[in-house]
Design a protein around this motif. Structure first.
Motif, PDB file in Angstrom:
ATOM      1  N   LYS A  33       0.089  57.895  33.698  1.00 21.70           N
ATOM      2  CA  LYS A  33       1.021  58.848  34.325  1.00 21.70           C
ATOM      3  C   LYS A  33       1.728  58.233  35.528  1.00 21.70           C
ATOM      4  CE  LYS A  33      -2.272  61.830  35.239  1.00 21.70           C
ATOM      5  NZ  LYS A  33      -3.424  60.984  34.834  1.00 21.70           N
ATOM      6  N   SER A  34       0.953  57.629  36.433  1.00 23.25           N
ATOM      7  CA  SER A  34       1.566  57.021  37.623  1.00 23.25           C
ATOM      8  C   SER A  34       2.475  55.865  37.236  1.00 23.25           C
ATOM      9  CB  SER A  34       0.490  56.509  38.591  1.00 23.25           C
ATOM     10  OG  SER A  34      -0.246  57.585  39.103  1.00 23.25           O
ATOM     11  N   THR A  35       2.039  55.076  36.275  1.00 25.25           N
ATOM     12  CA  THR A  35       2.848  53.936  35.842  1.00 25.25           C
ATOM     13  C   THR A  35       4.180  54.422  35.269  1.00 25.25           C
ATOM     14  OG1 THR A  35       0.817  52.707  35.389  1.00 25.25           O
ATOM     15  CG2 THR A  35       2.843  51.851  34.417  1.00 25.25           C
ATOM     16  N   PHE A  79       6.988  63.349  41.946  1.00 24.85           N
ATOM     17  CA  PHE A  79       5.774  63.690  42.695  1.00 24.85           C
ATOM     18  C   PHE A  79       4.576  63.126  41.935  1.00 24.85           C
ATOM     19  CE2 PHE A  79       8.767  67.039  43.800  1.00 24.85           C
ATOM     20  CZ  PHE A  79       8.510  67.321  45.138  1.00 24.85           C
ATOM     21  N   ASP A  80       3.775  62.289  42.590  1.00 20.64           N
ATOM     22  CA  ASP A  80       2.581  61.753  41.938  1.00 20.64           C
ATOM     23  C   ASP A  80       1.325  62.365  42.550  1.00 20.64           C
ATOM     24  OD1 ASP A  80       0.763  60.404  40.433  1.00 20.64           O
ATOM     25  OD2 ASP A  80       1.379  58.398  41.055  1.00 20.64           O
ATOM     26  N   GLU A  81       0.804  63.370  41.890  1.00 20.66           N
ATOM     27  CA  GLU A  81      -0.381  64.094  42.367  1.00 20.66           C
ATOM     28  C   GLU A  81      -0.282  64.421  43.858  1.00 20.66           C
ATOM     29  OE1 GLU A  81      -4.194  63.036  40.968  1.00 20.66           O
ATOM     30  OE2 GLU A  81      -3.436  61.839  39.297  1.00 20.66           O
ATOM     31  N   PRO A  82       0.743  65.162  44.245  1.00 16.41           N
ATOM     32  CA  PRO A  82       1.016  65.389  45.670  1.00 16.41           C
ATOM     33  C   PRO A  82      -0.060  66.190  46.398  1.00 16.41           C
ATOM     34  CG  PRO A  82       2.394  66.814  44.338  1.00 16.41           C
ATOM     35  CD  PRO A  82       1.746  65.855  43.394  1.00 16.41           C
TER      36      PRO A  82
HETATM   37 MG    MG Z   1      -2.119  58.334  38.776  1.00 17.89          MG
END
Ligand code: MG
Ligand code: ADP
Length: 242
Positions: free
Chosen positions: A42-44, A162-165
């Motif tokens: 997901k982050s990638t 937004f990455d797991e804000p």
């Molecule tokens: Mg992640």
């Protein structure tokens, strides 16, 4: 034309094939929530949207312009994309106001007074007008994350990532940040949000994308993907987080 279009995205770290042929679009004004187990990519994926990670294969288009093209003016493309990380990443030696003006002045070449006016308006939007002179160390995690959102908004982005804000926040501070994000969505901001907040995804997302093992397993309206998932992998994941 889609705001973001991703075609056959492949990303590896060494022999670890993390993104395995992702095709994906985000339309103007759409709120898309990406869910999935830890390590699923997901982050990638998010970091490939503004080329913080360089994919080995595939294309990323922002408003029709291919930012994976070698000749693309990457800085100009990136200016259209705001990003909010799990760990806020504020400048500790700058005040809240300065955190929200520095990139406006250095990157967008705005005059200081103009930048401050925009920063103040965005700090008001996230409910932090009274904190303009504070420093990050004087703020709660929820306040720091709202500053990070105001800072990103001050660059007038076309898209917010937004990455797991809310993942680094104490539980009682999560609600304030989600409220700000909900308001942004209602204002029509295009948002791509990696989150474990299923209630938020259900309520705010136009579309939910479930990723597992570097592929999109299923996507659709939250009532389908979260409420009535079609794939066993999605069901197994949701059983663990709901
Ligand atoms: Mg992640
Ligand atoms: P998620 O955000 O879904 O938890 P990530 O995109 O962070 O997943 O990670 C997917 C995989 O890529 C993991 O196996 C992770 O270890 C690996 N990975 C992520 N970033 C890097 C990096 N900079 N260098 C090496 N491996 C990485």
């Amino acid at each position: 034309m889609a705001l973001v279009e991703i075609k056959n995205l492949n990303k590896s770290f060494g022999s670890n094939h993390v993104l395995r042929g992702i095709d994906f679009t985000v339309e103007q004004g759409e709120v898309v929530c990406v869910i999935g187990p830890s390590g699923s990519g997901k982050s990638t994926l998010l970091r490939c949207v503004n080329l913080l990670e360089q994919p080995q294969e595939g294309q990323v288009f922002v408003r029709g312009e291919e930012i994976t093209d070698r000749d693309c003016h990457l800085d100009a493309a990136r200016q259209q994309i705001g990003m909010v990380f799990q760990q806020f990443n504020l400048f500790p030696h700058l005040s809240v106001l300065q955190n929200c003006t520095v990139a406006q002045i250095t990157v967008l070449k705005r005059k200081q007074a103009h930048a401050e006016q925009i920063a103040r308006a965005n700090l008001e939007r996230v409910g932090l007008s009274e904190k303009v002179t504070a420093y990050p160390a004087q703020l709660s995690g929820g306040q720091m994350q709202r500053v990070a959102i105001a800072r990103a908004l001050s660059m007038d982005p076309a898209l917010m990532l937004f990455d797991e804000p809310t993942s680094a926040l104490d539980p009682e501070l999560v609600g304030d940040v989600l409220t700000v994000m909900r308001k942004l969505a209602l204002d029509g901001m295009t948002m791509l949000v990696v989150t474990h907040e299923m209630a938020f995804a259900r309520e705010v997302a136009d579309r939910v994308v479930f990723m597992d093992g570097g592929v999109i397993v299923e996507q659709g309206p939250p009532a389908d993907v979260i409420g009535n998932p079609q794939h066993q992998r999605t069901r197994t994941f949701l059983r663990r987080v709901l």
